[in-house]
Design an enzyme around this catalytic site. Structure first.
Site, PDB file in Angstrom:
ATOM      1  N   THR A  27       1.067  -1.132   0.278  1.00 26.18           N
ATOM      2  CA  THR A  27       0.097   0.198   0.128  1.00 26.18           C
ATOM      3  C   THR A  27       0.548   1.701   0.339  1.00 26.18           C
ATOM      4  O   THR A  27       0.196   2.339  -0.298  1.00 26.18           O
ATOM      5  CB  THR A  27      -0.926   0.156   1.220  1.00 26.18           C
ATOM      6  N   TYR A  41      -8.465   0.633  -3.430  1.00 26.21           N
ATOM      7  CA  TYR A  41      -6.994   1.009  -4.163  1.00 26.21           C
ATOM      8  C   TYR A  41      -6.449   0.071  -4.074  1.00 26.21           C
ATOM      9  O   TYR A  41      -6.521  -0.467  -4.777  1.00 26.21           O
ATOM     10  CB  TYR A  41      -6.167   2.417  -3.318  1.00 26.21           C
ATOM     11  N   SER A  74       1.895  -7.564  -0.579  1.00 27.15           N
ATOM     12  CA  SER A  74       2.357  -8.490   0.582  1.00 27.15           C
ATOM     13  C   SER A  74       1.561  -9.771   1.091  1.00 27.15           C
ATOM     14  O   SER A  74       2.956 -10.532   1.247  1.00 27.15           O
ATOM     15  CB  SER A  74       3.191  -8.350   1.706  1.00 27.15           C
ATOM     16  N   THR A 107       1.878  -4.029   4.265  1.00 29.71           N
ATOM     17  CA  THR A 107       1.588  -4.394   5.962  1.00 29.71           C
ATOM     18  C   THR A 107       1.310  -6.021   6.322  1.00 29.71           C
ATOM     19  O   THR A 107       1.701  -6.509   7.031  1.00 29.71           O
ATOM     20  CB  THR A 107       0.327  -3.238   6.359  1.00 29.71           C
ATOM     21  N   ASP A 108       0.447  -6.300   5.029  1.00 30.77           N
ATOM     22  CA  ASP A 108      -0.103  -7.996   4.970  1.00 30.77           C
ATOM     23  C   ASP A 108       0.938  -8.741   5.824  1.00 30.77           C
ATOM     24  O   ASP A 108       0.719  -9.292   7.185  1.00 30.77           O
ATOM     25  CB  ASP A 108      -1.139  -8.256   4.712  1.00 30.77           C
ATOM     26  N   LYS A 180       0.672  -6.815  13.054  1.00 33.28           N
ATOM     27  CA  LYS A 180      -0.779  -6.088  12.666  1.00 33.28           C
ATOM     28  C   LYS A 180      -1.008  -6.665  13.032  1.00 33.28           C
ATOM     29  O   LYS A 180      -2.052  -8.030  12.722  1.00 33.28           O
ATOM     30  CB  LYS A 180      -0.688  -5.976  10.990  1.00 33.28           C
ATOM     31  N   GLU A 300      -0.963 -28.027  29.385  1.00 32.93           N
ATOM     32  CA  GLU A 300      -2.222 -28.121  28.091  1.00 32.93           C
ATOM     33  C   GLU A 300      -1.752 -29.653  27.397  1.00 32.93           C
ATOM     34  O   GLU A 300      -2.809 -30.567  27.203  1.00 32.93           O
ATOM     35  CB  GLU A 300      -2.608 -26.891  26.420  1.00 32.93           C
TER      36      GLU A 300
HETATM   37  N1  LIG Z   1      -1.786  -1.362   4.023  1.00 31.31           N
HETATM   38  C1  LIG Z   1      -0.770  -2.893   3.425  1.00 31.31           C
HETATM   39  O1  LIG Z   1       0.274  -2.444   2.575  1.00 31.31           O
HETATM   40  C2  LIG Z   1      -1.533  -3.624   2.466  1.00 31.31           C
HETATM   41  C3  LIG Z   1      -1.823  -4.805   1.356  1.00 31.31           C
HETATM   42  N2  LIG Z   1      -2.837  -5.954   0.937  1.00 31.31           N
HETATM   43  C4  LIG Z   1      -0.690  -5.587   2.250  1.00 31.31           C
HETATM   44  O2  LIG Z   1      -0.234  -6.593   1.937  1.00 31.31           O
HETATM   45  O3  LIG Z   1       0.358  -5.470   0.632  1.00 31.31           O
END
Ligand SMILES: NC(=O)C[C@H](N)C(=O)O
Length: 343
Positions: A27, A41, A74, A107-108, A180, A300
């Site tokens: 992103t 987007y 990602s 970010t994923d 995340k 456990e």
């Molecule tokens: N905020 C992001 O970057 C999400 C995006 N789907 C990625 O991981 O490329």
């Protein structure tokens, strides 16, 4: 003694650091149709030169140059791309004219790449992974400041030997620990152990340092790794079916991370399936779906008796990365458990 009244030499001005930005998409390189599009987007659109040009202050922080390694969201990262990226980071950091590397990333799966680099790149030079939650075209886009913070962190000698770092939302997080936890919001990244520091107006401020093995103290080295074995995650819940575990092994998984309920607990009716898979050679690693805390050995489930491994405080996706890296060296469960305690 009389003090000299005139200086014979000017004080040496500190050299600006050389920082390479490796762009992989996400992103932070995303673009929407309109400034109101904060969530709708396309990721991975803007090339690295444009990312750099959009933040003129980068040149005050460091001598910056960019390389486009991938242009992907990602969630589409594969093991082959992780290995390729880490080899490039390792090669760059061996160069005398490179002081630090920044990786722009979606970010994923950023937390997985950050841990992977932390484990396998044998360098003390700063490695900073950064992303954004909003595309550059959105109102209040967060990518520009996150990127400036990443360059400031990569350029700072104080960042050396602190493991892979992640700069999001003004904070410097340990790549090993950060995860995340929120989608949509710019405050998406946090760690149960807290940030290491902050970046404010281009300066880093530190409050703690990681204690787990990483970088030059790691026994793993990307220069000796060409591929990663398959590791699967099976998500725990009530009313489970054993089929996903056996299917994962049939599909080639060498280890299964059980994202168990609570303290990595395993339903009584699943135990025989997991014991049977272990007896036939698959590694069983108990992690937990709860996110925080850590899984205790022989709590456990009797891990000693079943020859299972626990993931310590690594969440399932991070346990998957460490398992894959560890399996490049050993499939001995005592050794694997040691590795899960130490890294
Ligand atoms: N905020 C992001 O970057 C999400 C995006 N789907 C990625 O991981 O490329």
């Amino acid at each position: 003694r009389e003090m000299p009244t005139t200086a014979t030499t000017a004080p040496a001005s500190p050299r600006k650091a050389n920082v390479v930005i490796l762009a992989t998409g996400g992103t932070i390189a995303g673009a929407g149709a309109d400034a109101s599009n904060s969530a709708t987007y396309q990721a991975a659109k803007v090339p690295v030169d444009k990312l750099i040009a959009a933040v003129p202050s980068l040149s005050e922080l460091a001598n910056v140059r960019g390389e486009q390694v991938f242009q992907i969201a990602s969630e589409s990262f594969t093991n082959a791309q992780l290995v390729q990226l880490a080899k490039r980071v390792s090669a760059l950091l061996k160069q005398d004219d490179v002081d630090g590397v920044v990786i722009t990333h979606g970010t994923d799966t950023l937390e997985e790449t950050a841990l992977f680099l932390d484990l396998v790149v044998r360098s003390d030079k700063p490695i900073v992974v950064v992303g954004s939650m909003r595309p550059s075209t959105a109102l209040s886009a967060d990518g520009a400041l996150n990127l400036a913070d990443a360059v400031a962190t990569a350029a700072s000698p104080a960042s050396r030997a602190k493991g892979v770092l992640v700069t999001m939302n003004d904070e410097i997080q340990a790549g090993r620990d950060v995860t995340k936890r929120v989608n949509i919001k710019p405050s998406a990244f946090s760690s149960q152990w807290g940030p290491l520091g902050m970046v404010v107006e281009g300066k880093t401020y530190w409050f703690r340092a990681p204690v787990k093995r990483h970088g030059t103290a790691s026994e793993f080295d990307i220069d000796a790794i060409d591929a990663l074995p398959e590791v699967a995650i099976v998500y725990g819940s009530g009313n489970m079916n054993p089929a996903p575990y056996t299917a994962a092994v049939q599909a080639g998984a060498k280890a299964i991370v059980h994202a168990g309920t609570g303290n990595g607990s395993v339903a009584g009716y699943l135990v025989d399936t997991l014991k049977d898979l272990r007896a036939k050679g698959t590694l069983i690693i108990r992690s937990a779906r709860v996110g925080d805390g850590f899984v205790l050995r022989n709590a456990e489930q009797p891990d000693d008796q079943y020859d299972w491994v626990v993931a310590h405080d690594l969440n399932p996706q991070k346990a998957k990365i460490l398992a894959a890296v560890a399996l490049t060296k050993t499939s001995d469960t005592k050794e694997l458990q040691r590795i899960f305690w130490e890294y």
